[in-house]
Design a protein around this motif. Structure first.
Motif, PDB file in Angstrom:
ATOM      1  N   HIS A  37       0.811  -1.211   0.000  1.00  0.00           N
ATOM      2  CA  HIS A  37       0.000   0.000   0.000  1.00  0.00           C
ATOM      3  C   HIS A  37       0.852   1.273   0.000  1.00  0.00           C
ATOM      4  O   HIS A  37       0.312   2.367   0.190  1.00  0.00           O
ATOM      5  CB  HIS A  37      -0.905   0.022   1.242  1.00  0.00           C
ATOM      6  N   CYS A  38       2.163   1.150  -0.175  1.00  0.00           N
ATOM      7  CA  CYS A  38       3.016   2.353  -0.136  1.00  0.00           C
ATOM      8  C   CYS A  38       2.662   3.291  -1.288  1.00  0.00           C
ATOM      9  O   CYS A  38       2.118   2.879  -2.310  1.00  0.00           O
ATOM     10  CB  CYS A  38       4.503   1.974  -0.148  1.00  0.00           C
ATOM     11  N   GLY A  39       2.978   4.542  -1.114  1.00  0.00           N
ATOM     12  CA  GLY A  39       2.660   5.544  -2.121  1.00  0.00           C
ATOM     13  C   GLY A  39       3.312   5.286  -3.468  1.00  0.00           C
ATOM     14  O   GLY A  39       2.695   5.500  -4.510  1.00  0.00           O
ATOM     15  N   ALA A  78       9.329   3.778   0.827  1.00  0.00           N
ATOM     16  CA  ALA A  78       8.897   3.765   2.223  1.00  0.00           C
ATOM     17  C   ALA A  78       9.811   2.896   3.088  1.00  0.00           C
ATOM     18  O   ALA A  78       9.992   3.166   4.268  1.00  0.00           O
ATOM     19  CB  ALA A  78       7.454   3.277   2.328  1.00  0.00           C
ATOM     20  N   GLU A 129      -0.742   1.219   6.882  1.00  0.00           N
ATOM     21  CA  GLU A 129      -1.079   2.567   7.348  1.00  0.00           C
ATOM     22  C   GLU A 129      -1.298   3.535   6.184  1.00  0.00           C
ATOM     23  O   GLU A 129      -1.871   4.613   6.362  1.00  0.00           O
ATOM     24  CB  GLU A 129       0.021   3.097   8.295  1.00  0.00           C
ATOM     25  N   HIS A 130      -0.888   3.150   4.971  1.00  0.00           N
ATOM     26  CA  HIS A 130      -1.092   3.976   3.780  1.00  0.00           C
ATOM     27  C   HIS A 130      -2.268   3.475   2.932  1.00  0.00           C
ATOM     28  O   HIS A 130      -2.473   3.954   1.816  1.00  0.00           O
ATOM     29  CB  HIS A 130       0.174   4.011   2.932  1.00  0.00           C
TER      30      HIS A 130
END
Length: 150
Positions: A37-39, A78, A129-130
């Protein structure tokens, strides 16, 4: 005599980019399977997350279109470890990734480019968390289905 799981460990599966110019094969089962889920993964896919299967480098072979692969060196990750993101220069499909971490002999294969039907399920989510608010989590162990041994 072959061990009961020997055939699945030596299975060869194929994959390709959207336009079919880049074609590859993977041998065996993935060592692990993550949803990220990282940017950067969201930007690379243009979607809510990226699905990544991890194989030993020696078990991934690009047999067609290697010259069509372009590489973006992603240094602002990340995790803090630079990644090489390989994509088809014709259609833009993300195909492979590799870490620049020392002594890393893994190749990451983007799950959506695998052409053959497989019964693999993600083992975990990275950077939850992203996670975007409309994503309610990934079903890591679907009810009624045996979790593959990775």
């Amino acid at each position: 005599m072959m061990a009961p799981n020997a055939s699945s460990k030596t299975a060869i599966r194929h994959g390709s980019c959207l336009c079919g110019k880049v074609r590859y094969q993977v041998t065996g089962e993935p060592l692990t399977f993550f949803v990220c889920h990282c940017g950067n993964c969201k930007k690379a896919t243009g979607s809510a997350f990226m699905t990544n299967t991890f194989f030993l480098e020696k078990n991934v072979r690009v047999f067609e279109g290697k010259d069509q692969l372009s590489c973006f060196r992603d240094t602002n990750t990340a995790s803090g470890v630079a990644l090489r993101r390989y994509f088809c220069s014709k259609c833009g499909s993300n195909v492979l990734l590799s870490s620049e971490q020392k002594d890393n002999n893994l190749t990451i294969v983007t799950f959506g480019t695998i052409d053959d039907k497989v019964a693999w399920f993600p083992r975990k989510e990275r950077f939850p968390e992203h996670m975007l608010p409309f994503v309610k989590g990934i079903n890591l162990n679907p009810k009624g289905l045996a979790r593959p041994k990775l």
